[in-house]
Design a protein around this motif. Structure first.
Motif, mmCIF file in Angstrom:
data_model
loop_
_atom_site.group_PDB
_atom_site.id
_atom_site.type_symbol
_atom_site.label_atom_id
_atom_site.label_comp_id
_atom_site.label_asym_id
_atom_site.label_seq_id
_atom_site.Cartn_x
_atom_site.Cartn_y
_atom_site.Cartn_z
ATOM 1 N N LEU A 1 0.816 -1.206 0.000
ATOM 2 C CA LEU A 1 0.000 0.000 0.000
ATOM 3 C C LEU A 1 0.858 1.268 0.000
ATOM 4 O O LEU A 1 0.415 2.320 -0.469
ATOM 5 C CB LEU A 1 -0.915 0.001 1.233
ATOM 6 N N VAL A 2 2.086 1.161 0.493
ATOM 7 C CA VAL A 2 2.941 2.341 0.643
ATOM 8 C C VAL A 2 3.264 3.008 -0.692
ATOM 9 O O VAL A 2 3.067 4.222 -0.843
ATOM 10 C CB VAL A 2 4.216 1.977 1.421
ATOM 11 N N PRO A 3 3.774 2.292 -1.700
ATOM 12 C CA PRO A 3 4.045 2.976 -2.973
ATOM 13 C C PRO A 3 2.790 3.517 -3.636
ATOM 14 O O PRO A 3 2.844 4.547 -4.319
ATOM 15 C CB PRO A 3 4.723 1.893 -3.826
ATOM 16 N N ALA A 4 1.654 2.853 -3.434
ATOM 17 C CA ALA A 4 0.405 3.351 -4.000
ATOM 18 C C ALA A 4 0.010 4.673 -3.341
ATOM 19 O O ALA A 4 -0.458 5.610 -4.011
ATOM 20 C CB ALA A 4 -0.707 2.316 -3.828
ATOM 21 N N ALA A 5 0.210 4.769 -2.039
ATOM 22 C CA ALA A 5 -0.087 6.013 -1.326
ATOM 23 C C ALA A 5 0.851 7.122 -1.768
ATOM 24 O O ALA A 5 0.436 8.280 -1.954
ATOM 25 C CB ALA A 5 0.023 5.790 0.179
ATOM 26 N N GLN A 6 2.104 6.775 -1.936
ATOM 27 C CA GLN A 6 3.079 7.787 -2.368
ATOM 28 C C GLN A 6 2.721 8.342 -3.739
ATOM 29 O O GLN A 6 2.788 9.552 -3.977
ATOM 30 C CB GLN A 6 4.479 7.171 -2.394
ATOM 31 N N ARG A 7 2.340 7.473 -4.641
ATOM 32 C CA ARG A 7 1.961 7.924 -5.982
ATOM 33 C C ARG A 7 0.696 8.785 -5.934
ATOM 34 O O ARG A 7 0.595 9.801 -6.637
ATOM 35 C CB ARG A 7 1.755 6.724 -6.911
ATOM 36 N N ALA A 8 -0.261 8.398 -5.113
ATOM 37 C CA ALA A 8 -1.516 9.151 -5.036
ATOM 38 C C ALA A 8 -1.327 10.505 -4.360
ATOM 39 O O ALA A 8 -1.890 11.508 -4.794
ATOM 40 C CB ALA A 8 -2.575 8.327 -4.289
ATOM 41 N N TRP A 9 -0.524 10.551 -3.310
ATOM 42 C CA TRP A 9 -0.370 11.781 -2.537
ATOM 43 C C TRP A 9 0.695 12.717 -3.100
ATOM 44 O O TRP A 9 0.550 13.934 -3.043
ATOM 45 C CB TRP A 9 -0.031 11.443 -1.086
ATOM 46 N N LEU A 10 1.770 12.148 -3.635
ATOM 47 C CA LEU A 10 2.876 12.972 -4.118
ATOM 48 C C LEU A 10 2.955 13.061 -5.637
ATOM 49 O O LEU A 10 3.588 13.969 -6.171
ATOM 50 C CB LEU A 10 4.206 12.447 -3.571
ATOM 51 N N GLY A 11 2.360 12.084 -6.316
ATOM 52 C CA GLY A 11 2.368 12.110 -7.774
ATOM 53 C C GLY A 11 3.476 11.308 -8.412
ATOM 54 O O GLY A 11 3.664 11.364 -9.636
ATOM 55 N N PHE A 12 4.218 10.533 -7.639
ATOM 56 C CA PHE A 12 5.300 9.724 -8.201
ATOM 57 C C PHE A 12 5.644 8.599 -7.241
ATOM 58 O O PHE A 12 5.305 8.647 -6.055
ATOM 59 C CB PHE A 12 6.543 10.573 -8.475
ATOM 60 N N ASP A 13 6.322 7.606 -7.766
ATOM 61 C CA ASP A 13 6.834 6.490 -6.973
ATOM 62 C C ASP A 13 8.328 6.450 -7.217
ATOM 63 O O ASP A 13 8.771 6.141 -8.325
ATOM 64 C CB ASP A 13 6.171 5.180 -7.397
ATOM 65 N N ILE A 14 9.141 6.769 -6.207
ATOM 66 C CA ILE A 14 10.579 6.894 -6.426
ATOM 67 C C ILE A 14 11.223 5.579 -6.839
ATOM 68 O O ILE A 14 12.301 5.576 -7.431
ATOM 69 C CB ILE A 14 11.283 7.433 -5.171
ATOM 70 N N ALA A 15 10.587 4.461 -6.537
ATOM 71 C CA ALA A 15 11.163 3.174 -6.917
ATOM 72 C C ALA A 15 10.918 2.846 -8.380
ATOM 73 O O ALA A 15 11.564 1.971 -8.943
ATOM 74 C CB ALA A 15 10.593 2.065 -6.045
ATOM 75 N N VAL A 16 9.991 3.576 -9.016
ATOM 76 C CA VAL A 16 9.608 3.258 -10.389
ATOM 77 C C VAL A 16 9.875 4.426 -11.325
ATOM 78 O O VAL A 16 10.446 4.267 -12.405
ATOM 79 C CB VAL A 16 8.118 2.865 -10.468
ATOM 80 N N ASP A 17 9.469 5.631 -10.932
ATOM 81 C CA ASP A 17 9.584 6.789 -11.814
ATOM 82 C C ASP A 17 11.040 7.177 -12.015
ATOM 83 O O ASP A 17 11.891 6.990 -11.146
ATOM 84 C CB ASP A 17 8.792 7.967 -11.249
ATOM 85 N N GLY A 18 11.291 7.788 -13.178
ATOM 86 C CA GLY A 18 12.644 7.988 -13.671
ATOM 87 C C GLY A 18 13.582 8.893 -12.912
ATOM 88 O O GLY A 18 14.706 8.503 -12.625
#
Length: 295
Positions: A174-191
């Motif tokens: 749930l953590v990366p999903a929350a990060q993407r929803a709240w911040l707009g990116f996932d540092i483990a995936v986005d460039g």
């Protein structure tokens, strides 16, 4: 606030005032070492602060106990450390949660060893949402679920490994999903790389050299010159350099290259002088030895 213990969850706190955090991160801003040192000194003046590296967080291991990864960007500050008891994020030390002024504070916690995951959103000091759990235990559930959570609660991420009383998802997922929803990116995936400066507060000595992954590396000449000038209190860019001041910290520029080239040239000149003196000394000794058998 005491030094973190030897075990616990990796906790990442985002202090956000920027309207578009994703746009800030997309510009790949550099972290400022002086800011991180000043932040820790204010957080706990008793800590011995040791710089241990500068690297991209998304290409490195998370912080360990006694370490802080810090980055101050325009409108965003990131702080990552290990906290022994992070089972209820709403109860984190207020000195940490309010250590920087921010409209919104987002907290993410993970412990892959126990399958623990935690997410929390604070707005102007109030808890908007906090969910902290393991697959088999719910520690905290404050506020209404955000829309991004619904597929998890609906069982769309259930891998079938749980029992009847377990959550229908792994909280760490749930953590990366929350990060993407709240911040707009996932540092483990986005460039874009997420540049941070790492510090230790457990009294360890400063490592000699670190690569971008935070491991020991063989330094190049630029690094040697930069480290030497830093220890002498000299900045290649600015003779009045102060580690607590704001500066870009990229370490490049014509002045830096000229100093590196001059240092290399000086080393070569010294080498030639030593070689010449060595040859002269050998010749003198040889001459004296040839005459030792004469009356």
């Amino acid at each position: 606030m005491s030094t973190p213990a030897n075990s616990g969850a990796v906790v990442t706190i985002w202090f956000v005032t920027a309207a578009d955090p994703a746009a800030v991160i997309a510009s790949e801003p550099r972290s400022d070492r002086g800011f991180g040192r000043k932040y820790l000194a204010q957080l706990n003046p008793a800590w011995p602060i040791t710089p241990i590296g500068q690297f991209a967080l998304n290409r490195s291991v998370p912080a360990s106990a006694g370490e802080y990864y810090i980055a101050g960007y325009p409108g965003i500050t990131l702080v990552q450390t290990v906290i022994e008891d992070a089972h209820r994020l709403s109860e984190l030390d207020p000195r940490l949660l309010t250590s920087l002024p921010a409209n919104d504070v987002y907290v993410f916690a993970t412990d892959t060893g126990t399958d623990f995951g935690g997410i929390a959103h604070f707005r102007e000091g109030e808890v908007i949402r906090s969910l902290c759990a393991r697959r088999d235990r719910l520690y905290e559930d404050i506020g209404l679920p955000d829309p991004f959570e619904l597929p998890f609660w609906a069982g769309d991420h259930d891998d079938g490994s749980g029992t009847g009383i377990d959550l229908p998802f792994h909280p760490v997922d749930l953590v990366p999903a929350a990060q993407r929803a709240w911040l707009g990116f996932d540092i483990a995936v986005d460039g874009p790389d997420l540049h941070v400066t790492a510090f230790a507060v457990d009294g360890r000595p400063e490592p000699r050299f670190l690569n971008e992954s935070g491991h020991r590396a063989t330094p190049d000449l630029d690094t040697v010159v930069g480290r030497a000038s830093s220890r002498l209190g000299i900045s290649v860019r600015d003779p009045g350099y102060d580690d607590y001041e704001t500066h870009d910290g990229d370490g490049d520029g014509d002045e830096f290259r000229r100093l590196a080239e001059a240092s290399a040239a000086a080393a070569r000149r010294i080498g030639r002088i030593v070689a010449r003196r060595g040859r002269a000394l050998r010749a003198t000794i040889g001459q004296k030895l040839r005459h030792t058998d004469r009356p």
